[in-house]
Write a protein that holds these residues in place. Structure first.
Motif, short mmCIF file in Angstrom:
data_model
loop_
_atom_site.label_atom_id
_atom_site.label_comp_id
_atom_site.label_asym_id
_atom_site.label_seq_id
_atom_site.Cartn_x
_atom_site.Cartn_y
_atom_site.Cartn_z
N ARG A 8 34.25 48.25 52.06
CA ARG A 8 34.91 48.85 50.42
C ARG A 8 35.85 47.76 49.94
NH1 ARG A 8 32.97 54.14 46.81
NH2 ARG A 8 33.16 52.94 45.11
N GLY A 9 36.83 47.98 50.69
CA GLY A 9 38.28 47.34 50.24
C GLY A 9 38.68 46.05 49.73
N LEU A 10 37.62 45.38 50.62
CA LEU A 10 37.79 44.37 50.75
C LEU A 10 36.62 43.29 49.90
CD1 LEU A 10 38.79 41.86 52.87
CD2 LEU A 10 36.89 42.27 54.15
N VAL A 11 35.40 44.00 49.49
CA VAL A 11 34.60 44.17 48.43
C VAL A 11 35.16 43.81 46.96
CG1 VAL A 11 32.31 43.87 47.20
CG2 VAL A 11 32.98 44.03 49.52
N VAL A 12 36.18 44.81 46.60
CA VAL A 12 37.51 44.65 45.98
C VAL A 12 37.97 43.57 45.43
CG1 VAL A 12 38.17 46.92 45.05
CG2 VAL A 12 36.36 46.55 45.33
N PHE A 13 38.70 43.11 47.25
CA PHE A 13 39.71 42.49 46.31
C PHE A 13 39.65 41.44 46.37
CE2 PHE A 13 42.55 39.62 49.26
CZ PHE A 13 43.90 40.28 49.01
N LEU A 14 38.19 40.52 46.83
CA LEU A 14 37.93 39.50 46.70
C LEU A 14 37.80 39.16 45.08
CD1 LEU A 14 36.42 38.74 50.56
CD2 LEU A 14 38.18 38.23 49.50
N ALA A 15 36.91 39.95 44.43
CA ALA A 15 36.36 40.33 43.48
C ALA A 15 37.37 40.22 42.29
CB ALA A 15 35.16 41.54 42.97
N ASN A 16 38.50 40.66 43.01
CA ASN A 16 39.86 41.34 41.91
C ASN A 16 40.90 40.28 41.87
OD1 ASN A 16 42.39 41.96 40.57
ND2 ASN A 16 43.11 42.76 42.83
N ALA A 17 40.55 39.43 43.66
CA ALA A 17 41.47 37.48 43.63
C ALA A 17 40.27 36.86 42.63
CB ALA A 17 41.05 37.03 44.71
N SER A 66 44.57 44.85 37.15
CA SER A 66 43.70 44.98 36.80
C SER A 66 43.22 46.51 37.26
CB SER A 66 42.88 44.10 36.43
OG SER A 66 42.78 43.82 38.64
N ALA A 67 42.13 46.92 36.38
CA ALA A 67 41.46 47.89 37.20
C ALA A 67 40.72 47.89 38.57
CB ALA A 67 40.25 48.34 35.95
N SER A 68 40.40 47.17 38.83
CA SER A 68 40.41 46.14 40.00
C SER A 68 40.88 46.30 41.59
CB SER A 68 39.59 44.76 40.04
OG SER A 68 38.72 44.29 41.69
N ALA A 69 41.98 45.53 40.58
CA ALA A 69 43.44 46.12 42.07
C ALA A 69 43.96 47.02 42.14
CB ALA A 69 44.77 45.39 40.84
N LEU A 70 43.70 48.34 41.40
CA LEU A 70 44.20 49.57 41.41
C LEU A 70 43.08 50.51 42.57
CD1 LEU A 70 44.79 50.97 37.33
CD2 LEU A 70 47.22 50.12 40.01
N LYS A 71 41.89 49.80 42.18
CA LYS A 71 40.24 50.07 43.23
C LYS A 71 41.34 50.27 44.32
CE LYS A 71 35.65 51.05 43.99
NZ LYS A 71 34.41 50.54 42.57
N SER A 72 41.02 48.88 43.92
CA SER A 72 41.22 47.64 45.81
C SER A 72 42.19 48.69 46.35
CB SER A 72 41.46 46.36 45.88
OG SER A 72 41.71 46.08 47.41
N ASN A 73 43.71 49.20 45.84
CA ASN A 73 44.72 49.64 46.20
C ASN A 73 44.41 51.07 46.85
OD1 ASN A 73 47.34 50.49 46.92
ND2 ASN A 73 47.80 50.79 45.28
#
Length: 77
Positions: A22-31, A43-50
């Motif tokens: 899940r973190g990897l998917v969020v990270f790729l979307a953030n990138a 971004s909110a996506s970067a914070l969620k990935s973290n």
């Protein structure tokens, strides 16, 4: 008792994999998002990935503690 710990260990390992994916998917979307927007701060996506990666570390720590407990029980038996 050891069967219970083994089940907990399996659950912790599954949680690690789920949170990692899940973190990897969020990270790729953030990138992808940062590449489009120019990267103006987290971004909110970067914070969620973290946060997902923090959860992964937490579940890994739980799995390690369970392994240590299993090894201690095996040493006594």
């Amino acid at each position: 008792m050891s069967i219970f710990l083994i089940l907990l260990l399996v659950a912790a390992m599954i949680a690690v994999v789920v949170v990692f994916v899940r973190g990897l998917v969020v990270f790729l979307a953030n990138a992808t998002e940062e590449a489009k927007n120019g990267g103006t701060g987290p971004s909110a996506s970067a914070l969620k990935s973290n946060k997902m990666m923090q959860y992964r570390i937490f579940f890994q720590a739980i799995a390690i503690v369970i392994v240590v407990l299993l090894l201690m029980l095996a040493g006594k038996g």
